[in-house]
Design an enzyme around this catalytic site. Structure first.
Site, PDB file in Angstrom:
ATOM      1  N   GLY A 197       0.770  -1.239   0.000  1.00 33.97           N
ATOM      2  CA  GLY A 197       0.000   0.000   0.000  1.00 33.97           C
ATOM      3  C   GLY A 197       0.803   1.292   0.000  1.00 33.97           C
ATOM      4  O   GLY A 197       0.370   2.292  -0.550  1.00 33.97           O
TER       5      GLY A 197
ATOM      6  N   GLU B 151       4.058   4.013   6.254  1.00 36.97           N
ATOM      7  CA  GLU B 151       2.805   3.255   6.108  1.00 36.97           C
ATOM      8  C   GLU B 151       1.813   4.045   5.269  1.00 36.97           C
ATOM      9  O   GLU B 151       1.829   5.277   5.266  1.00 36.97           O
ATOM     10  CB  GLU B 151       2.180   3.031   7.497  1.00 36.97           C
ATOM     11  CG  GLU B 151       2.423   1.669   8.089  1.00 36.97           C
ATOM     12  CD  GLU B 151       1.542   0.577   7.474  1.00 36.97           C
ATOM     13  OE1 GLU B 151       1.104   0.716   6.321  1.00 36.97           O
ATOM     14  OE2 GLU B 151       1.303  -0.411   8.169  1.00 36.97           O
ATOM     15  N   ASP B 152       0.923   3.340   4.601  1.00 36.76           N
ATOM     16  CA  ASP B 152      -0.174   4.009   3.903  1.00 36.76           C
ATOM     17  C   ASP B 152      -1.207   4.497   4.912  1.00 36.76           C
ATOM     18  O   ASP B 152      -1.461   5.692   5.038  1.00 36.76           O
ATOM     19  CB  ASP B 152      -0.798   3.079   2.843  1.00 36.76           C
ATOM     20  CG  ASP B 152      -1.142   1.687   3.379  1.00 36.76           C
ATOM     21  OD1 ASP B 152      -0.927   1.433   4.590  1.00 36.76           O
ATOM     22  OD2 ASP B 152      -1.630   0.859   2.598  1.00 36.76           O
TER      23      ASP B 152
ATOM     24  N   ASP C 239      -4.792   2.010  10.952  1.00 41.72           N
ATOM     25  CA  ASP C 239      -6.220   1.853  11.255  1.00 41.72           C
ATOM     26  C   ASP C 239      -6.355   1.389  12.710  1.00 41.72           C
ATOM     27  O   ASP C 239      -6.261   2.202  13.625  1.00 41.72           O
ATOM     28  CB  ASP C 239      -6.782   0.851  10.229  1.00 41.72           C
ATOM     29  CG  ASP C 239      -8.269   0.633  10.337  1.00 41.72           C
ATOM     30  OD1 ASP C 239      -8.978   1.549  10.749  1.00 41.72           O
ATOM     31  OD2 ASP C 239      -8.731  -0.473   9.996  1.00 41.72           O
ATOM     32  N   THR C 240      -6.492   0.093  12.952  1.00 41.58           N
ATOM     33  CA  THR C 240      -6.557  -0.385  14.336  1.00 41.58           C
ATOM     34  C   THR C 240      -5.186  -0.301  15.014  1.00 41.58           C
ATOM     35  O   THR C 240      -5.097  -0.301  16.233  1.00 41.58           O
ATOM     36  CB  THR C 240      -7.023  -1.861  14.384  1.00 41.58           C
ATOM     37  OG1 THR C 240      -6.055  -2.668  13.715  1.00 41.58           O
ATOM     38  CG2 THR C 240      -8.384  -2.031  13.736  1.00 41.58           C
ATOM     39  N   GLY C 241      -4.125  -0.280  14.208  1.00 36.46           N
ATOM     40  CA  GLY C 241      -2.762  -0.238  14.764  1.00 36.46           C
ATOM     41  C   GLY C 241      -2.165  -1.620  14.969  1.00 36.46           C
ATOM     42  O   GLY C 241      -1.021  -1.751  15.400  1.00 36.46           O
TER      43      GLY C 241
ATOM     44  N   LEU D 134       0.927  -2.297  12.676  1.00 34.02           N
ATOM     45  CA  LEU D 134       2.035  -1.410  13.040  1.00 34.02           C
ATOM     46  C   LEU D 134       2.662  -1.846  14.361  1.00 34.02           C
ATOM     47  O   LEU D 134       3.893  -1.878  14.495  1.00 34.02           O
ATOM     48  CB  LEU D 134       1.539   0.036  13.133  1.00 34.02           C
ATOM     49  CG  LEU D 134       2.602   1.065  13.462  1.00 34.02           C
ATOM     50  CD1 LEU D 134       3.717   1.065  12.415  1.00 34.02           C
ATOM     51  CD2 LEU D 134       1.992   2.462  13.553  1.00 34.02           C
TER      52      LEU D 134
ATOM     53  N   LYS E  52      -6.201   6.838  10.727  1.00 31.09           N
ATOM     54  CA  LYS E  52      -7.609   6.665  11.138  1.00 31.09           C
ATOM     55  C   LYS E  52      -7.626   6.542  12.669  1.00 31.09           C
ATOM     56  O   LYS E  52      -7.896   5.468  13.213  1.00 31.09           O
ATOM     57  CB  LYS E  52      -8.177   5.386  10.520  1.00 31.09           C
ATOM     58  CG  LYS E  52      -8.491   5.429   9.045  1.00 31.09           C
ATOM     59  CD  LYS E  52      -9.259   4.137   8.726  1.00 31.09           C
ATOM     60  CE  LYS E  52      -9.447   3.902   7.265  1.00 31.09           C
ATOM     61  NZ  LYS E  52      -9.923   2.510   7.013  1.00 31.09           N
TER      62      LYS E  52
ATOM     63  N   PHE F 207     -13.677   2.804   4.114  1.00 31.89           N
ATOM     64  CA  PHE F 207     -12.621   2.037   3.462  1.00 31.89           C
ATOM     65  C   PHE F 207     -12.122   2.822   2.258  1.00 31.89           C
ATOM     66  O   PHE F 207     -12.888   3.159   1.361  1.00 31.89           O
ATOM     67  CB  PHE F 207     -13.132   0.656   3.039  1.00 31.89           C
ATOM     68  CG  PHE F 207     -12.017  -0.250   2.628  1.00 31.89           C
ATOM     69  CD1 PHE F 207     -11.275  -0.943   3.571  1.00 31.89           C
ATOM     70  CD2 PHE F 207     -11.685  -0.395   1.286  1.00 31.89           C
ATOM     71  CE1 PHE F 207     -10.220  -1.762   3.198  1.00 31.89           C
ATOM     72  CE2 PHE F 207     -10.632  -1.215   0.899  1.00 31.89           C
ATOM     73  CZ  PHE F 207      -9.903  -1.908   1.858  1.00 31.89           C
TER      74      PHE F 207
ATOM     75  N   ASP G 195      -5.551  -0.414  -2.068  1.00 31.79           N
ATOM     76  CA  ASP G 195      -6.315  -1.286  -2.965  1.00 31.79           C
ATOM     77  C   ASP G 195      -7.601  -1.805  -2.331  1.00 31.79           C
ATOM     78  O   ASP G 195      -7.783  -1.779  -1.114  1.00 31.79           O
ATOM     79  CB  ASP G 195      -5.468  -2.500  -3.334  1.00 31.79           C
ATOM     80  CG  ASP G 195      -5.357  -3.491  -2.175  1.00 31.79           C
ATOM     81  OD1 ASP G 195      -5.061  -3.044  -1.055  1.00 31.79           O
ATOM     82  OD2 ASP G 195      -5.591  -4.689  -2.393  1.00 31.79           O
TER      83      ASP G 195
ATOM     84  N   ARG H 262      -5.203   0.784  -7.014  1.00 33.01           N
ATOM     85  CA  ARG H 262      -3.964   1.367  -6.480  1.00 33.01           C
ATOM     86  C   ARG H 262      -3.458   2.513  -7.337  1.00 33.01           C
ATOM     87  O   ARG H 262      -2.794   3.411  -6.858  1.00 33.01           O
ATOM     88  CB  ARG H 262      -2.849   0.306  -6.428  1.00 33.01           C
ATOM     89  CG  ARG H 262      -3.053  -0.799  -5.410  1.00 33.01           C
ATOM     90  CD  ARG H 262      -1.743  -1.566  -5.217  1.00 33.01           C
ATOM     91  NE  ARG H 262      -1.923  -2.863  -4.611  1.00 33.01           N
ATOM     92  CZ  ARG H 262      -1.987  -3.084  -3.293  1.00 33.01           C
ATOM     93  NH1 ARG H 262      -1.899  -2.075  -2.451  1.00 33.01           N
ATOM     94  NH2 ARG H 262      -2.146  -4.295  -2.816  1.00 33.01           N
TER      95      ARG H 262
HETATM   96  P1  5GP Z   1      -4.352  -1.941  10.948  1.00 32.79           P
HETATM   97  O1  5GP Z   1      -3.473  -3.106  11.317  1.00 32.79           O
HETATM   98  O2  5GP Z   1      -3.854  -0.625  11.481  1.00 32.79           O
HETATM   99  O3  5GP Z   1      -5.796  -2.185  11.320  1.00 32.79           O
HETATM  100  O4  5GP Z   1      -4.377  -1.863   9.375  1.00 32.79           O
HETATM  101  C1  5GP Z   1      -3.183  -1.837   8.722  1.00 32.79           C
HETATM  102  C2  5GP Z   1      -3.235  -1.933   7.222  1.00 32.79           C
HETATM  103  O5  5GP Z   1      -4.502  -2.291   6.704  1.00 32.79           O
HETATM  104  C3  5GP Z   1      -2.927  -0.596   6.605  1.00 32.79           C
HETATM  105  O6  5GP Z   1      -1.556  -0.360   6.595  1.00 32.79           O
HETATM  106  C4  5GP Z   1      -3.499  -0.800   5.215  1.00 32.79           C
HETATM  107  O7  5GP Z   1      -2.566  -1.480   4.409  1.00 32.79           O
HETATM  108  C5  5GP Z   1      -4.718  -1.644   5.483  1.00 32.79           C
HETATM  109  N1  5GP Z   1      -5.888  -0.752   5.590  1.00 32.79           N
HETATM  110  C6  5GP Z   1      -6.417  -0.187   6.700  1.00 32.79           C
HETATM  111  N2  5GP Z   1      -7.451   0.618   6.389  1.00 32.79           N
HETATM  112  C7  5GP Z   1      -7.547   0.569   5.037  1.00 32.79           C
HETATM  113  C8  5GP Z   1      -8.402   1.231   4.087  1.00 32.79           C
HETATM  114  O8  5GP Z   1      -9.282   2.038   4.400  1.00 32.79           O
HETATM  115  N3  5GP Z   1      -8.181   0.941   2.771  1.00 32.79           N
HETATM  116  C9  5GP Z   1      -7.209   0.073   2.344  1.00 32.79           C
HETATM  117  N4  5GP Z   1      -7.106  -0.143   1.029  1.00 32.79           N
HETATM  118  N5  5GP Z   1      -6.381  -0.557   3.210  1.00 32.79           N
HETATM  119  C10 5GP Z   1      -6.548  -0.296   4.536  1.00 32.79           C
HETATM  120 MG    MG Z   2      -0.242  -0.675   5.071  1.00 35.50          MG
END
Ligand code: 5GP
Ligand code: MG
Length: 188
Positions: free
Chosen positions: A46, A100-101, A104-106, A109, A132, A153, A160, A166
């Site tokens: 991403g 990172e792109d 979200d929940t972390g 990361l 987010k 989303f 993607d 993308r």
């Molecule tokens: P987390 O582990 O923080 O919940 O999510 C991490 C990854 O999920 C992000 O780095 C990203 O690649 C993907 N992700 C989270 N939210 C979105 C979204 O809204 N759209 C897309 N395409 N990917 C997301």
């Molecule tokens: Mg990512």
């Protein structure tokens, strides 16, 4: 509103808005690390477009590594993170910046930061194009956030929906997707 057949998209951040955010991030990072070298850990897939734009705006000598994590299935995070490519150059003693792109929940990361810390970098910070913040479940800090947004989303500019979208220069919210639910477990 854009219509890609089975996907409807609403434009949230046009190209110039994103480029302004990238420029501001690059300026802050360049100031903070003035006189230092920075090693970028780019989270595939991403972040590849964001990282390419960011790196070219940094006024610092930078080196690169790419890692790949997987936790997403369609539009839902599975909460179970794994590292697909952990073959990176030694990071001990380096200033690391994770690129990172979206955070979200972390969950992913936090997993990555714990893994990097064990390899004793000199410093470790995070830069995300989109934070987010309201959806955070893990206590991770995004040191450099380009755009803070709440929910939805997002696709485009590297992000993607099952490998599609993308290449779009702007960032869109997916409004409807007739495919959601039965999507395969593709890496991010
Ligand atoms: P987390 O582990 O923080 O919940 O999510 C991490 C990854 O999920 C992000 O780095 C990203 O690649 C993907 N992700 C989270 N939210 C979105 C979204 O809204 N759209 C897309 N395409 N990917 C997301
Ligand atoms: Mg990512």
């Amino acid at each position: 509103m854009e219509n890609l057949g089975d996907i409807k998209l609403k434009l949230l951040y046009p190209e110039d808005h994103i480029q302004d955010a990238v420029r501001r991030l690059a300026d802050r990072i360049s100031d903070d690390y003035e006189g230092e070298k920075l090693h970028l850990i780019i989270v595939l897939k991403g972040a590849f477009i964001f990282a390419a734009d960011l790196a070219r705006r940094l006024r610092l000598p930078v080196t690169f590594d790419f890692i790949r994590l997987s936790s997403y299935c369609g539009m839902e995070t599975t909460g179970d993170v794994s590292m697909i490519n952990d073959c990176i150059t030694p990071v001990r003693g380096k200033h690391l910046l994770v690129v990172e792109d979206i955070v979200d929940t972390g969950t992913s990361l936090q997993f990555l930061l714990q893994w990097l810390v064990r390899n004793e970098p000199k410093s470790l910070r995070v830069c995300a194009l989109i934070d987010k913040r309201g959806r955070r479940r893990m206590p991770v800090v995004v040191d450099y956030a380009g755009i803070v947004c709440d929910d939805g989303f997002l696709v485009g500019y590297g992000l993607d929906l099952d490998e599609r979208c993308r290449e779009l220069p702007g960032i869109y919210e997916v409004v409807t997707n007739q495919l959601s639910g039965g999507l395969d477990d593709s890496p991010m």
